[in-house]
Write a protein that holds these residues in place. Structure first.
Motif, PDB file in Angstrom:
ATOM      1  N   GLY A  52       0.876  -1.066   0.076  1.00 17.32           N
ATOM      2  CA  GLY A  52       0.170   0.162   0.121  1.00 17.32           C
ATOM      3  C   GLY A  52       0.630   1.294  -0.120  1.00 17.32           C
ATOM      4  N   SER A  53       2.065   1.159   0.453  1.00 18.80           N
ATOM      5  CA  SER A  53       2.945   2.363   0.695  1.00 18.80           C
ATOM      6  C   SER A  53       3.889   2.264  -0.618  1.00 18.80           C
ATOM      7  CB  SER A  53       3.572   2.543   1.744  1.00 18.80           C
ATOM      8  OG  SER A  53       4.405   1.194   1.910  1.00 18.80           O
ATOM      9  N   GLU A  54       4.727   1.068  -0.786  1.00 25.03           N
ATOM     10  CA  GLU A  54       5.812   1.097  -1.803  1.00 25.03           C
ATOM     11  C   GLU A  54       5.182   0.186  -2.898  1.00 25.03           C
ATOM     12  OE1 GLU A  54       9.812   1.124  -0.805  1.00 25.03           O
ATOM     13  OE2 GLU A  54       9.485   1.166   1.138  1.00 25.03           O
ATOM     14  N   VAL A 111      -5.669   4.244   3.091  1.00 22.70           N
ATOM     15  CA  VAL A 111      -4.258   3.918   2.922  1.00 22.70           C
ATOM     16  C   VAL A 111      -3.462   4.951   3.692  1.00 22.70           C
ATOM     17  CG1 VAL A 111      -2.395   3.582   1.193  1.00 22.70           C
ATOM     18  CG2 VAL A 111      -4.666   2.743   0.787  1.00 22.70           C
ATOM     19  N   ALA A 112      -3.692   6.140   3.510  1.00 24.57           N
ATOM     20  CA  ALA A 112      -2.824   7.187   4.254  1.00 24.57           C
ATOM     21  C   ALA A 112      -2.927   7.158   5.807  1.00 24.57           C
ATOM     22  CB  ALA A 112      -3.332   8.737   3.591  1.00 24.57           C
ATOM     23  N   ARG A 113      -4.473   6.728   6.305  1.00 21.35           N
ATOM     24  CA  ARG A 113      -4.573   6.839   7.670  1.00 21.35           C
ATOM     25  C   ARG A 113      -3.702   5.461   8.065  1.00 21.35           C
ATOM     26  NH1 ARG A 113      -9.618   6.104   7.366  1.00 21.35           N
ATOM     27  NH2 ARG A 113     -10.175   8.309   7.143  1.00 21.35           N
ATOM     28  N   ILE A 114      -3.821   4.445   7.503  1.00 23.65           N
ATOM     29  CA  ILE A 114      -3.252   3.189   7.977  1.00 23.65           C
ATOM     30  C   ILE A 114      -1.604   3.303   8.089  1.00 23.65           C
ATOM     31  CG2 ILE A 114      -2.387   0.845   7.478  1.00 23.65           C
ATOM     32  CD1 ILE A 114      -5.440   0.518   6.458  1.00 23.65           C
ATOM     33  N   LEU A 163      -2.999   3.935  -5.972  1.00 22.86           N
ATOM     34  CA  LEU A 163      -1.945   4.995  -6.160  1.00 22.86           C
ATOM     35  C   LEU A 163      -1.757   6.057  -5.091  1.00 22.86           C
ATOM     36  CD1 LEU A 163      -2.789   5.433  -9.689  1.00 22.86           C
ATOM     37  CD2 LEU A 163      -0.662   4.703  -8.984  1.00 22.86           C
ATOM     38  N   ILE A 164      -2.681   6.338  -4.331  1.00 21.17           N
ATOM     39  CA  ILE A 164      -2.761   7.463  -3.371  1.00 21.17           C
ATOM     40  C   ILE A 164      -1.434   7.272  -2.506  1.00 21.17           C
ATOM     41  CG2 ILE A 164      -4.207   6.450  -1.344  1.00 21.17           C
ATOM     42  CD1 ILE A 164      -5.562   9.201  -1.370  1.00 21.17           C
ATOM     43  N   GLY A 165      -0.806   6.185  -2.082  1.00 20.03           N
ATOM     44  CA  GLY A 165       0.351   6.295  -1.226  1.00 20.03           C
ATOM     45  C   GLY A 165       1.496   6.379  -1.821  1.00 20.03           C
ATOM     46  N   ASP A 166       1.665   6.931  -3.058  1.00 20.52           N
ATOM     47  CA  ASP A 166       2.660   7.253  -4.099  1.00 20.52           C
ATOM     48  C   ASP A 166       3.700   5.780  -3.957  1.00 20.52           C
ATOM     49  OD1 ASP A 166       2.337   9.692  -4.959  1.00 20.52           O
ATOM     50  OD2 ASP A 166       2.927  10.492  -3.065  1.00 20.52           O
ATOM     51  N   PRO A 167       2.861   4.685  -4.406  1.00 19.15           N
ATOM     52  CA  PRO A 167       3.886   3.313  -4.591  1.00 19.15           C
ATOM     53  C   PRO A 167       4.756   3.433  -5.690  1.00 19.15           C
ATOM     54  CG  PRO A 167       1.655   2.955  -5.723  1.00 19.15           C
ATOM     55  CD  PRO A 167       1.817   4.472  -4.952  1.00 19.15           C
ATOM     56  N   LYS A 168       6.005   2.718  -5.724  1.00 19.67           N
ATOM     57  CA  LYS A 168       6.787   2.389  -6.621  1.00 19.67           C
ATOM     58  C   LYS A 168       6.412   1.614  -7.532  1.00 19.67           C
ATOM     59  CE  LYS A 168      10.667   4.182  -3.479  1.00 19.67           C
ATOM     60  NZ  LYS A 168      12.042   3.480  -2.668  1.00 19.67           N
ATOM     61  N   LEU A 169       5.815   0.614  -7.118  1.00 20.40           N
ATOM     62  CA  LEU A 169       5.074  -0.436  -7.792  1.00 20.40           C
ATOM     63  C   LEU A 169       3.715  -0.815  -7.647  1.00 20.40           C
ATOM     64  CD1 LEU A 169       5.986  -2.986  -9.845  1.00 20.40           C
ATOM     65  CD2 LEU A 169       6.029  -4.342  -7.723  1.00 20.40           C
ATOM     66  N   VAL A 170       3.067  -0.923  -9.014  1.00 19.12           N
ATOM     67  CA  VAL A 170       1.683  -1.221  -9.034  1.00 19.12           C
ATOM     68  C   VAL A 170       1.259  -2.469  -9.779  1.00 19.12           C
ATOM     69  CG1 VAL A 170      -0.717  -0.474  -9.454  1.00 19.12           C
ATOM     70  CG2 VAL A 170       0.771   1.112  -8.840  1.00 19.12           C
ATOM     71  N   ILE A 171       0.724  -3.411  -9.004  1.00 16.86           N
ATOM     72  CA  ILE A 171       0.234  -4.658  -9.667  1.00 16.86           C
ATOM     73  C   ILE A 171      -1.010  -4.499 -10.016  1.00 16.86           C
ATOM     74  CG2 ILE A 171       0.100  -7.083  -9.314  1.00 16.86           C
ATOM     75  CD1 ILE A 171       2.106  -6.790  -7.173  1.00 16.86           C
ATOM     76  N   PHE A 172      -1.263  -4.753 -11.337  1.00 19.21           N
ATOM     77  CA  PHE A 172      -2.815  -4.814 -11.986  1.00 19.21           C
ATOM     78  C   PHE A 172      -3.091  -6.246 -12.155  1.00 19.21           C
ATOM     79  CE2 PHE A 172      -1.022  -0.676 -13.164  1.00 19.21           C
ATOM     80  CZ  PHE A 172      -2.154   0.089 -12.792  1.00 19.21           C
ATOM     81  N   ASP A 173      -4.018  -6.878 -11.516  1.00 15.76           N
ATOM     82  CA  ASP A 173      -4.629  -8.359 -11.868  1.00 15.76           C
ATOM     83  C   ASP A 173      -5.779  -8.280 -12.548  1.00 15.76           C
ATOM     84  OD1 ASP A 173      -4.321 -11.085 -11.890  1.00 15.76           O
ATOM     85  OD2 ASP A 173      -4.805 -11.102  -9.531  1.00 15.76           O
ATOM     86  N   GLU A 174      -5.706  -8.592 -14.026  1.00 16.71           N
ATOM     87  CA  GLU A 174      -6.783  -8.594 -14.949  1.00 16.71           C
ATOM     88  C   GLU A 174      -7.853  -7.362 -14.556  1.00 16.71           C
ATOM     89  OE1 GLU A 174      -7.070 -11.080 -17.301  1.00 16.71           O
ATOM     90  OE2 GLU A 174      -6.058 -12.853 -16.660  1.00 16.71           O
TER      91      GLU A 174
END
Length: 554
Positions: free
Chosen positions: A90-92, A117-120, A170-181
């Motif tokens: 959620g962060s990276e 996500v930002a709260r957690i 995307l709100i946590g500014d991750p470096k990697l996003v996984i899109f699953d179908e």
């Protein structure tokens, strides 16, 4: 440049029901550079999602990593304790699921869930997170960005919810996003908008991505590189243009061939109707939900004066976006959902609207194969019991005669006879759909209503099912009513195509007109939105914004 992701010799084992351990991922290695989008493709069971989830340090129940390493932004996702991995998710590294509806809590407003996500992770104050969410809503081209977050998940469309799930990722500014179908369940016009939004945001923010899919045309629009998987092994790893234009591995070439189903016309003798009398006549059908008003019309009208004809030995495709009434039409014809008005005639005889008013012979002649074999097949029954029931009900078969016919049906749909003793949960998706089809054939049907029967299958398996349908038609003189939002599949099997929009039949045309000049504006929009198997198609796609606005169902 130092890779953001380094996977080396990843090996994962799974435990079978019998307790035997088998390798499902075998020595997989690859890198992902910062800002690069890599696609994982392959048929069901190839290991795409298993690998993607392990980039988040998550291993499915019953599985374990037995070898190799997974480094993401300098973190060893296998060796880290679970608490540290949870902090990274959620962060990276973040995840966009196939079903956005399952990612949202229906009891909470969308904005509250997006900023959670930002709260957690305590990355920013909630007020700042809300402002950032609004910026992402705009970047992802969501309608009414200032107010959409105040809605509940059920108050937005599927395409909107899918983009909102990307906002959450995307709100946590991750470096990697996984899109699953993430676009598998979307209509083609909605899919185009979602892909454009995903691509624009990923490029603008220079975020790396892993895109899991079996749809090569979709992958071609968003991925810089493609990794082809089969049985947990990398078959080929190359830039997207090389995979599409110069595939090296035979399996990659098989995937490309499966994506382009054969549209060769049937021979003239097969194409001509065997009788001047239509097999099926549907006239002015009105159907819907919510009871009837004083005029006898459903309060929520789904079908509005729909009429179609289908000749013996011919196939009719029904296409259109979700909610246009395709599946409702099939259920009305089958008698599962009685029409409020209109007439259905089969072989010249009027059918009762409700299946309870139809004779056993009428029920036998029209069979329906549902989209999801998982819910269509009783999980508690063996395949033998599932196929034996229609044989007994329609034909009075029992004993050795029924056993022999079950074996014949399995052979007809190209399944081993040994599967007769298994339950649906022990079969693959393609095998279950073949059982679903065999059950319809057990009745000796004349018309089979195919309701999105390939939408949940990967490209290779779907192509095999289409080839099987064609072969069965030649051997058994069947007719098909083929419902789908996959225009290429419809084109491969159907003689004519009916286009539906908001419960109405708006156009009927021959499939060779596909890509040509259909008359209705919505048909033009629908056909132009089908992804092509070449890079740059999405970037070069020009659609009339007024047309998109007029037909917006997103």
């Amino acid at each position: 440049m130092t890779p953001l992701v380094e996977v080396r010799d990843l090996t994962i084992e799974a435990c079978t029901d019998s307790g035997r351990r088998v390798e499902i991922i075998r020595g997989v290695s690859f890198d992902i550079a910062p800002g690069e989008i890599v696609a994982l493709i392959g048929e069901s069971g190839s290991g795409k999602t298993t690998i993607a989830l392990n980039l988040m340090g998550y291993t499915r129940p019953g599985c374990r990593v037995t070898g190799g390493s997974v480094q993401v932004a300098g973190h060893d996702m296998i060796a880290l304790p679970e608490r540290r991995r949870a902090a990274i998710r959620g962060s990276e590294v973040s995840y966009v699921p196939q079903s956005a509806a399952a990612a949202f809590n229906p009891a909470h407003r969308i904005m509250d869930q997006v900023v959670e996500v930002a709260r957690i992770h305590r990355t920013m104050p909630v007020a700042q997170a809300r402002e950032k969410a609004l910026a992402l809503f705009r970047a992802l081209a969501l309608p009414n960005p200032e107010t959409i977050g105040e809605r509940y998940p059920h108050q937005v469309s599927g395409g909107q919810l899918q983009r909102l799930s990307a906002t959450m990722a995307l709100i946590g500014d991750p470096k990697l996003v996984i899109f699953d179908e993430p676009t598998t369940a979307l209509d083609v016009t909605t899919q185009v908008e979602v892909l454009r939004a995903f691509k624009a945001v990923m490029r603008e923010r220079k975020v790396s991505g892993v895109y899991v899919s079996h749809d090569l045309a979709v992958v071609a629009q968003i991925a810089d590189r493609i990794i082809v998987l089969r049985n947990g092994v990398v078959q080929e790893d190359a830039p997207t243009p090389d995979i599409l234009e110069r595939p090296q591995h035979p399996y990659t070439r098989q995937l490309l061939a499966a994506f382009r189903p054969s549209t060769a016309p049937r021979v003239a003798a097969e194409a001509e109707p065997t009788s001047p009398e239509p097999l099926l006549v549907v006239r002015d059908i009105v159907a819907g939900y919510g009871g009837l008003d004083k005029t006898g019309v459903p309060r929520l009208r789904v079908l509005d004066k729909v009429s179609i004809d289908l000749a013996p030995g011919r196939n009719l495709g029904i296409v259109g976006e979700s909610g246009c009434g395709k599946s409702t039409l099939a259920r009305v014809i089958a008698g599962i959902m009685p029409a409020a008005r209109g007439e259905i005639r089969f072989e010249g005889r009027a059918l009762a609207p409700d299946l309870r008013g139809r004779s056993r012979e009428e029920l036998r002649a029209i069979q329906i194969v549902f989209q999801c074999a998982d819910t269509a097949l009783n999980p508690a029954k063996s395949i033998e019991e599932i196929l034996g029931r229609p044989l007994t009900f329609y034909h009075g078969m029992g004993g050795r005669e029924r056993d022999a016919r079950i074996s014949e049906l399995l052979e007809i749909v190209r399944l081993p006879r040994a599967l007769r003793h298994r339950r649906p949960g022990e079969l693959s998706g393609g095998q279950k759909q073949r059982v679903n089809l065999a059950r319809a054939l057990a009745a000796n049907a004349k018309l089979i209503l195919c309701d999105e029967i390939t939408s949940a299958l990967d490209t290779v398996v779907a192509a095999a099912i289409i080839d099987l349908l064609k072969e069965l038609q030649r051997e058994l003189s069947l007719s098909y009513l083929f419902i789908s939002h996959d225009l290429e599949t419809v084109r491969a099997i159907c003689d004519e195509v009916v286009v539906m929009y908001k419960g109405e039949k708006i156009e009927q045309l021959r499939p060779e007109i596909h890509g040509g000049e259909p008359r209705h504006a919505y048909t033009k929009l629908l056909f132009s939105s089908v992804p092509q198997l070449r890079t740059g198609w999405l970037d070069g796609l020009e659609q009339d914004p007024e047309l998109l606005k007029a037909f917006a169902q997103r």
